[in-house]
Scaffold this motif. Structure first.
Motif, PDB file in Angstrom:
ATOM      1  N   CYS A 151       0.823  -1.217   0.000  1.00 26.62           N
ATOM      2  CA  CYS A 151       0.000   0.000   0.000  1.00 26.62           C
ATOM      3  C   CYS A 151       0.855   1.265   0.000  1.00 26.62           C
ATOM      4  O   CYS A 151       0.518   2.262  -0.657  1.00 26.62           O
ATOM      5  N   ILE A 152       1.957   1.243   0.741  1.00 29.73           N
ATOM      6  CA  ILE A 152       2.796   2.429   0.910  1.00 29.73           C
ATOM      7  C   ILE A 152       3.711   2.665  -0.295  1.00 29.73           C
ATOM      8  O   ILE A 152       3.839   3.783  -0.788  1.00 29.73           O
ATOM      9  N   SER A 153       4.341   1.609  -0.760  1.00 28.02           N
ATOM     10  CA  SER A 153       5.306   1.735  -1.861  1.00 28.02           C
ATOM     11  C   SER A 153       5.081   0.627  -2.890  1.00 28.02           C
ATOM     12  O   SER A 153       5.921  -0.273  -3.034  1.00 28.02           O
ATOM     13  N   PRO A 154       3.954   0.662  -3.596  1.00 26.41           N
ATOM     14  CA  PRO A 154       3.645  -0.428  -4.533  1.00 26.41           C
ATOM     15  C   PRO A 154       4.710  -0.612  -5.606  1.00 26.41           C
ATOM     16  O   PRO A 154       4.920  -1.728  -6.087  1.00 26.41           O
ATOM     17  N   GLU A 155       5.389   0.466  -5.953  1.00 20.65           N
ATOM     18  CA  GLU A 155       6.396   0.388  -7.014  1.00 20.65           C
ATOM     19  C   GLU A 155       7.648  -0.375  -6.582  1.00 20.65           C
ATOM     20  O   GLU A 155       8.455  -0.792  -7.429  1.00 20.65           O
ATOM     21  N   LYS A 156       7.824  -0.594  -5.283  1.00 13.56           N
ATOM     22  CA  LYS A 156       9.033  -1.258  -4.785  1.00 13.56           C
ATOM     23  C   LYS A 156       8.888  -2.777  -4.691  1.00 13.56           C
ATOM     24  O   LYS A 156       9.860  -3.477  -4.411  1.00 13.56           O
ATOM     25  N   VAL A 157       7.671  -3.292  -4.897  1.00 13.14           N
ATOM     26  CA  VAL A 157       7.427  -4.736  -4.809  1.00 13.14           C
ATOM     27  C   VAL A 157       7.247  -5.275  -6.223  1.00 13.14           C
ATOM     28  O   VAL A 157       6.243  -5.008  -6.887  1.00 13.14           O
ATOM     29  N   ASN A 192      -6.339  -4.674   8.811  1.00 18.47           N
ATOM     30  CA  ASN A 192      -6.711  -4.824   7.404  1.00 18.47           C
ATOM     31  C   ASN A 192      -6.345  -3.578   6.592  1.00 18.47           C
ATOM     32  O   ASN A 192      -6.575  -2.446   7.033  1.00 18.47           O
ATOM     33  N   THR A 193      -5.800  -3.805   5.425  1.00 13.84           N
ATOM     34  CA  THR A 193      -5.389  -2.706   4.564  1.00 13.84           C
ATOM     35  C   THR A 193      -6.594  -2.084   3.866  1.00 13.84           C
ATOM     36  O   THR A 193      -7.615  -2.729   3.634  1.00 13.84           O
ATOM     37  N   ASP A 194      -6.418  -0.827   3.505  1.00 17.60           N
ATOM     38  CA  ASP A 194      -7.477  -0.075   2.850  1.00 17.60           C
ATOM     39  C   ASP A 194      -7.571  -0.463   1.373  1.00 17.60           C
ATOM     40  O   ASP A 194      -6.561  -0.570   0.668  1.00 17.60           O
ATOM     41  N   LYS A 195      -8.783  -0.670   0.896  1.00 14.29           N
ATOM     42  CA  LYS A 195      -8.997  -1.095  -0.487  1.00 14.29           C
ATOM     43  C   LYS A 195      -8.431  -0.084  -1.488  1.00 14.29           C
ATOM     44  O   LYS A 195      -7.779  -0.462  -2.474  1.00 14.29           O
ATOM     45  N   ASN A 196      -8.658   1.196  -1.257  1.00 18.14           N
ATOM     46  CA  ASN A 196      -8.196   2.212  -2.197  1.00 18.14           C
ATOM     47  C   ASN A 196      -6.678   2.264  -2.288  1.00 18.14           C
ATOM     48  O   ASN A 196      -6.109   2.473  -3.363  1.00 18.14           O
ATOM     49  N   ARG A 197      -6.021   2.060  -1.157  1.00 19.24           N
ATOM     50  CA  ARG A 197      -4.556   2.016  -1.158  1.00 19.24           C
ATOM     51  C   ARG A 197      -4.067   0.772  -1.898  1.00 19.24           C
ATOM     52  O   ARG A 197      -3.170   0.840  -2.733  1.00 19.24           O
ATOM     53  N   MET A 198      -4.658  -0.384  -1.578  1.00 20.69           N
ATOM     54  CA  MET A 198      -4.194  -1.635  -2.166  1.00 20.69           C
ATOM     55  C   MET A 198      -4.484  -1.699  -3.659  1.00 20.69           C
ATOM     56  O   MET A 198      -3.744  -2.343  -4.412  1.00 20.69           O
ATOM     57  N   ASN A 199      -5.518  -1.036  -4.098  1.00 27.23           N
ATOM     58  CA  ASN A 199      -5.855  -1.035  -5.529  1.00 27.23           C
ATOM     59  C   ASN A 199      -4.749  -0.448  -6.398  1.00 27.23           C
ATOM     60  O   ASN A 199      -4.694  -0.697  -7.607  1.00 27.23           O
ATOM     61  N   LYS A 200      -3.843   0.302  -5.787  1.00 28.42           N
ATOM     62  CA  LYS A 200      -2.740   0.913  -6.532  1.00 28.42           C
ATOM     63  C   LYS A 200      -1.605  -0.077  -6.791  1.00 28.42           C
ATOM     64  O   LYS A 200      -0.697   0.219  -7.557  1.00 28.42           O
ATOM     65  N   PHE A 201      -1.692  -1.234  -6.141  1.00 25.34           N
ATOM     66  CA  PHE A 201      -0.662  -2.252  -6.333  1.00 25.34           C
ATOM     67  C   PHE A 201      -1.001  -3.081  -7.572  1.00 25.34           C
ATOM     68  O   PHE A 201      -1.965  -3.841  -7.578  1.00 25.34           O
ATOM     69  N   GLU A 232     -10.987  -8.865  -4.113  1.00 24.72           N
ATOM     70  CA  GLU A 232     -11.669  -7.575  -4.208  1.00 24.72           C
ATOM     71  C   GLU A 232     -10.697  -6.401  -4.203  1.00 24.72           C
ATOM     72  O   GLU A 232     -10.975  -5.366  -4.821  1.00 24.72           O
ATOM     73  N   ILE A 233      -9.573  -6.537  -3.493  1.00 25.94           N
ATOM     74  CA  ILE A 233      -8.717  -5.360  -3.271  1.00 25.94           C
ATOM     75  C   ILE A 233      -7.381  -5.399  -4.007  1.00 25.94           C
ATOM     76  O   ILE A 233      -6.751  -4.354  -4.175  1.00 25.94           O
ATOM     77  N   ILE A 234      -6.929  -6.585  -4.460  1.00 23.73           N
ATOM     78  CA  ILE A 234      -5.635  -6.677  -5.143  1.00 23.73           C
ATOM     79  C   ILE A 234      -5.907  -6.930  -6.631  1.00 23.73           C
ATOM     80  O   ILE A 234      -6.427  -7.979  -7.004  1.00 23.73           O
ATOM     81  N   PRO A 235      -5.581  -5.980  -7.482  1.00 27.33           N
ATOM     82  CA  PRO A 235      -5.964  -6.079  -8.899  1.00 27.33           C
ATOM     83  C   PRO A 235      -5.413  -7.298  -9.631  1.00 27.33           C
ATOM     84  O   PRO A 235      -6.118  -7.915 -10.426  1.00 27.33           O
ATOM     85  N   ASN A 236      -4.150  -7.656  -9.372  1.00 25.35           N
ATOM     86  CA  ASN A 236      -3.502  -8.733 -10.122  1.00 25.35           C
ATOM     87  C   ASN A 236      -3.140  -9.862  -9.148  1.00 25.35           C
ATOM     88  O   ASN A 236      -1.971 -10.055  -8.802  1.00 25.35           O
ATOM     89  N   VAL A 237      -4.164 -10.588  -8.704  1.00 22.28           N
ATOM     90  CA  VAL A 237      -3.944 -11.565  -7.634  1.00 22.28           C
ATOM     91  C   VAL A 237      -4.279 -12.984  -8.087  1.00 22.28           C
ATOM     92  O   VAL A 237      -5.199 -13.207  -8.876  1.00 22.28           O
ATOM     93  N   ARG A 238      -3.504 -13.916  -7.594  1.00 22.95           N
ATOM     94  CA  ARG A 238      -3.764 -15.342  -7.748  1.00 22.95           C
ATOM     95  C   ARG A 238      -3.980 -15.883  -6.337  1.00 22.95           C
ATOM     96  O   ARG A 238      -3.248 -15.504  -5.416  1.00 22.95           O
ATOM     97  N   THR A 239      -4.968 -16.737  -6.136  1.00 27.23           N
ATOM     98  CA  THR A 239      -5.255 -17.235  -4.795  1.00 27.23           C
ATOM     99  C   THR A 239      -5.210 -18.766  -4.764  1.00 27.23           C
ATOM    100  O   THR A 239      -5.408 -19.423  -5.785  1.00 27.23           O
TER     101      THR A 239
END
Length: 288
Positions: free
Chosen positions: A137-143, A219-228, A254-261
């Motif tokens: 959420c804080i630094s999506p570009e670093k992951v 729990n992380t915020d959806k709007n923040r996590m959506n940027k990842f 719901e909150i992580i755009p490119n997720v595999r579960t």
């Protein structure tokens, strides 16, 4: 600064166990120390230096040495940077951060800078998964891409769901009968008899010597996590008393755009990955 250990002798015993378990990984390693605005942070670098770098976060009230024993399947393929989460047992500063908000994410972001990476693959389990979620959420570009195994910070269960394991824990504290350690752990394993010597040692050390942290990363915020936007792989235990799959997987989608579960069928918070599941994780991390 308040110590995270109950006594000075307890800290000594904890670090002795840390060093013993670290040697058990059976691979060369080196210590790295970096300074962040939150405090001095320690990492273990090990694995395959020719492999892609992978930053690994351990579980709460545990250590990176024990976590490396769980992650031995990653050592052949990746250049591992295993970090001691600040304020938890290990060799980082004893500065506890709030489980609410995003301080852990800011700390982890600084760690990445300090070890010299613009971005890096990440792996986090349990509490460490929550730290990783905050980082996303804080630094999506670093992951670059990440694996979250039975993670906090996605959709935590209500605290009452883990209250049952407090009964054998209290009995252990009163009696020091180690049978109660096993009974406490069995609640987290969904009754599977998978408690080996190293797991028993780390649980006993945590109960005896560490001021246990109950609160998990919120729990992380959806709007923040959506940027990842990078690829993420979330594994959750069907019967996890802390972060059950039916809650975690639903919200992760719901909150992580490119997720595999992936659901760890029949398993609880503490579990053993099958060889097939380990290979799934390795393959995911090695995808281009």
């Amino acid at each position: 600064m308040k110590s995270i250990y109950k006594t000075k002798e307890g800290k000594k015993k904890c670090l002795e166990l840390y060093d013993r378990q670290l040697k058990k990984i059976g691979a060369p390693y080196e210590d790295i120390y970096v300074d962040t605005s939150f405090g001095r942070t320690h990492l273990i670098r090990t694995g395959n230096k020719a492999g892609k770098p992978l930053l690994v976060f351990h579980g709460g009230n545990s250590t990176t040495a024990y976590n490396l024993l769980l992650c031995k399947f990653l050592l052949d393929d990746f250049d591992i940077y295993a970090v001691d989460i600040i304020g938890h047992p290990g060799k980082s500063d004893e500065i506890s951060l709030s489980s609410r908000g995003y301080s852990y994410g800011k700390w982890a972001s600084e760690v990445i800078d300090k070890i010299g990476f613009r971005n890096i693959m990440c792996y986090g389990g349990s509490f460490g998964g929550g730290v990783l979620a905050k980082l996303m959420c804080i630094s999506p570009e670093k992951v670059e891409r990440c694996v979250l195994e039975v993670p906090s910070g996605i959709n935590n269960a209500f605290p009452i769901s883990s209250a049952k394991m407090m009964i054998p824990l209290i009995k252990y504290i009163i009696t020091k009968n180690e049978d109660f350690i096993i009974k406490t752990a069995m609640y987290m394993t969904n009754g599977e008899d998978i408690i080996d010597e190293d797991t028993k040692d780390i649980l006993k050390d945590s109960f005896d010597n560490v001021k246990t942290k109950v609160a998990m990363p919120s729990n992380t915020d959806k709007n923040r996590m959506n940027k990842f936007k990078a690829p993420a792989f979330v594994l959750a235990g069907e019967y996890d008393c802390l972060f059950p799959a039916k809650r975690v997987i639903k919200r992760a989608k719901e909150i992580i755009p490119n997720v595999r579960t992936y659901e760890l069928r029949g398993r609880g918070h503490m579990h053993i990955l099958t060889n097939k599941e380990k290979q799934m994780i390795i393959d995911f991390l090695k995808e281009l």
